[in-house]
Design a protein around this motif. Structure first.
Motif, PDB file in Angstrom:
ATOM      1  N   ASN A  19     -11.410  51.565  -8.732  1.00  0.00           N
ATOM      2  CA  ASN A  19     -11.494  50.305  -8.623  1.00  0.00           C
ATOM      3  C   ASN A  19     -10.074  49.774  -8.232  1.00  0.00           C
ATOM      4  O   ASN A  19      -9.214  49.959  -8.914  1.00  0.00           O
ATOM      5  N   ILE A  20     -10.014  48.929  -6.845  1.00  0.00           N
ATOM      6  CA  ILE A  20      -8.754  48.395  -6.393  1.00  0.00           C
ATOM      7  C   ILE A  20      -8.874  46.776  -6.354  1.00  0.00           C
ATOM      8  O   ILE A  20      -9.609  46.494  -5.739  1.00  0.00           O
ATOM      9  N   SER A  21      -7.968  46.128  -6.883  1.00  0.00           N
ATOM     10  CA  SER A  21      -7.870  44.568  -6.629  1.00  0.00           C
ATOM     11  C   SER A  21      -6.644  44.437  -5.824  1.00  0.00           C
ATOM     12  O   SER A  21      -5.563  44.940  -5.933  1.00  0.00           O
ATOM     13  N   VAL A  22      -6.825  43.631  -4.774  1.00  0.00           N
ATOM     14  CA  VAL A  22      -5.636  42.811  -4.134  1.00  0.00           C
ATOM     15  C   VAL A  22      -5.513  41.520  -4.190  1.00  0.00           C
ATOM     16  O   VAL A  22      -6.455  40.466  -4.287  1.00  0.00           O
ATOM     17  N   ILE A  23      -4.376  40.876  -4.646  1.00  0.00           N
ATOM     18  CA  ILE A  23      -4.198  39.774  -5.300  1.00  0.00           C
ATOM     19  C   ILE A  23      -3.003  39.000  -4.583  1.00  0.00           C
ATOM     20  O   ILE A  23      -1.978  39.636  -4.561  1.00  0.00           O
ATOM     21  N   ALA A  24      -3.461  38.023  -3.941  1.00  0.00           N
ATOM     22  CA  ALA A  24      -2.399  37.055  -3.001  1.00  0.00           C
ATOM     23  C   ALA A  24      -1.294  36.726  -3.962  1.00  0.00           C
ATOM     24  O   ALA A  24      -1.606  36.006  -4.997  1.00  0.00           O
ATOM     25  N   LYS A  35     -10.465  38.025   5.203  1.00  0.00           N
ATOM     26  CA  LYS A  35     -10.902  38.109   6.401  1.00  0.00           C
ATOM     27  C   LYS A  35     -10.622  39.511   7.112  1.00  0.00           C
ATOM     28  O   LYS A  35     -11.424  40.249   7.728  1.00  0.00           O
ATOM     29  N   ALA A  36      -9.494  39.966   6.602  1.00  0.00           N
ATOM     30  CA  ALA A  36      -8.941  41.294   7.144  1.00  0.00           C
ATOM     31  C   ALA A  36      -9.386  42.334   6.528  1.00  0.00           C
ATOM     32  O   ALA A  36      -9.890  43.302   7.231  1.00  0.00           O
ATOM     33  N   LEU A  37      -9.806  42.227   5.145  1.00  0.00           N
ATOM     34  CA  LEU A  37     -10.130  43.459   4.194  1.00  0.00           C
ATOM     35  C   LEU A  37     -11.429  43.391   4.034  1.00  0.00           C
ATOM     36  O   LEU A  37     -12.004  43.117   2.901  1.00  0.00           O
ATOM     37  N   THR A  38     -12.329  43.788   4.922  1.00  0.00           N
ATOM     38  CA  THR A  38     -13.735  43.874   4.625  1.00  0.00           C
ATOM     39  C   THR A  38     -14.037  45.203   4.079  1.00  0.00           C
ATOM     40  O   THR A  38     -13.231  46.120   4.220  1.00  0.00           O
ATOM     41  N   PRO A  39     -15.300  45.505   3.578  1.00  0.00           N
ATOM     42  CA  PRO A  39     -15.455  46.639   3.065  1.00  0.00           C
ATOM     43  C   PRO A  39     -15.350  47.589   3.919  1.00  0.00           C
ATOM     44  O   PRO A  39     -14.742  48.929   3.850  1.00  0.00           O
ATOM     45  N   GLU A  55     -17.748  48.674  -2.188  1.00  0.00           N
ATOM     46  CA  GLU A  55     -18.105  47.181  -2.344  1.00  0.00           C
ATOM     47  C   GLU A  55     -17.068  46.450  -2.682  1.00  0.00           C
ATOM     48  O   GLU A  55     -16.015  46.647  -3.192  1.00  0.00           O
ATOM     49  N   ARG A  56     -17.189  45.005  -2.132  1.00  0.00           N
ATOM     50  CA  ARG A  56     -16.037  44.066  -2.429  1.00  0.00           C
ATOM     51  C   ARG A  56     -16.603  42.976  -3.047  1.00  0.00           C
ATOM     52  O   ARG A  56     -17.677  42.355  -2.758  1.00  0.00           O
ATOM     53  N   TYR A  57     -15.857  42.492  -4.068  1.00  0.00           N
ATOM     54  CA  TYR A  57     -16.176  41.364  -4.951  1.00  0.00           C
ATOM     55  C   TYR A  57     -14.786  40.331  -4.444  1.00  0.00           C
ATOM     56  O   TYR A  57     -13.797  40.703  -4.753  1.00  0.00           O
ATOM     57  N   GLU A  58     -15.546  38.895  -4.314  1.00  0.00           N
ATOM     58  CA  GLU A  58     -14.399  37.981  -3.911  1.00  0.00           C
ATOM     59  C   GLU A  58     -14.267  37.247  -5.145  1.00  0.00           C
ATOM     60  O   GLU A  58     -15.064  36.570  -5.699  1.00  0.00           O
ATOM     61  N   LEU A  59     -12.860  36.754  -5.526  1.00  0.00           N
ATOM     62  CA  LEU A  59     -12.671  35.916  -6.507  1.00  0.00           C
ATOM     63  C   LEU A  59     -11.604  35.191  -6.242  1.00  0.00           C
ATOM     64  O   LEU A  59     -10.374  35.103  -6.414  1.00  0.00           O
ATOM     65  N   PRO A  60     -12.089  34.158  -5.163  1.00  0.00           N
ATOM     66  CA  PRO A  60     -11.379  33.184  -4.641  1.00  0.00           C
ATOM     67  C   PRO A  60     -10.564  32.171  -5.796  1.00  0.00           C
ATOM     68  O   PRO A  60      -9.316  31.839  -5.538  1.00  0.00           O
ATOM     69  N   GLN A  61     -10.973  31.982  -6.864  1.00  0.00           N
ATOM     70  CA  GLN A  61     -10.424  31.232  -7.980  1.00  0.00           C
ATOM     71  C   GLN A  61      -9.172  31.712  -8.203  1.00  0.00           C
ATOM     72  O   GLN A  61      -8.236  31.133  -8.724  1.00  0.00           O
ATOM     73  N   LEU A  62      -8.931  33.174  -8.411  1.00  0.00           N
ATOM     74  CA  LEU A  62      -7.911  34.078  -8.588  1.00  0.00           C
ATOM     75  C   LEU A  62      -6.926  34.542  -7.087  1.00  0.00           C
ATOM     76  O   LEU A  62      -5.964  35.289  -7.578  1.00  0.00           O
ATOM     77  N   GLY A  63      -7.647  34.252  -6.106  1.00  0.00           N
ATOM     78  CA  GLY A  63      -7.056  34.605  -4.830  1.00  0.00           C
ATOM     79  C   GLY A  63      -7.118  36.261  -4.852  1.00  0.00           C
ATOM     80  O   GLY A  63      -5.919  36.909  -4.273  1.00  0.00           O
ATOM     81  N   ALA A  64      -8.208  36.703  -5.342  1.00  0.00           N
ATOM     82  CA  ALA A  64      -8.145  38.432  -5.408  1.00  0.00           C
ATOM     83  C   ALA A  64      -9.440  38.688  -4.801  1.00  0.00           C
ATOM     84  O   ALA A  64     -10.528  38.053  -4.947  1.00  0.00           O
ATOM     85  N   LEU A  65      -9.398  39.818  -4.165  1.00  0.00           N
ATOM     86  CA  LEU A  65     -10.476  40.743  -3.818  1.00  0.00           C
ATOM     87  C   LEU A  65     -10.418  41.922  -4.673  1.00  0.00           C
ATOM     88  O   LEU A  65      -9.333  42.444  -5.117  1.00  0.00           O
ATOM     89  N   ASN A  66     -11.624  42.398  -5.144  1.00  0.00           N
ATOM     90  CA  ASN A  66     -11.793  43.450  -5.929  1.00  0.00           C
ATOM     91  C   ASN A  66     -12.794  44.657  -5.072  1.00  0.00           C
ATOM     92  O   ASN A  66     -14.004  44.292  -4.683  1.00  0.00           O
TER      93      ASN A  66
END
Length: 103
Positions: A19-24, A35-39, A55-66
């Motif tokens: 499980n990898i999260s990328v947080i702006a 836009k860049a980090l699609t599954p 699988e990608r889960y979007e968390l815009p309120q946190l500025g994160a992709l999981n």
């Protein structure tokens, strides 16, 4: 520009799933990351280790992709011969991804 220039990352693992999260760092960069980090992009970037789905889960309120990557840890912590069986180095690897230039 690399992902690491605008984001940080955290990882976790359970069995053979990473499980990898990328947080702006800044919320204004979230859309660029989304836009860049699609599954598909993440799956190709990790093709050497991920044998299952991404699988990608979007968390815009946190500025994160999981990203949940299956069949990614060589069978899991107790079965893998990898030096990093928990997949912690995978967060560093996603941060090295070259983001496309903004259009």
């Amino acid at each position: 520009m690399k992902v690491r220039d605008i984001a940080h990352s955290r990882t976790g693992d359970k069995g053979n799933i990473s499980n990898i999260s990328v947080i702006a760092f800044d919320a204004k960069d979230y859309e660029r990351l989304a836009k860049a980090l699609t599954p598909e992009v993440v799956r190709r970037h990790f093709a050497w280790v991920v044998k299952g789905e991404v699988e990608r889960y979007e968390l815009p309120q946190l500025g994160a992709l999981n990203f949940v990557m299956t069949q990614a840890l060589g069978g899991g912590v107790t079965r893998s011969l990898a030096l990093d069986p928990h997949g912690k180095c995978l967060s560093s690897y996603i941060l090295e991804y070259d983001l496309p230039d903004e259009q």
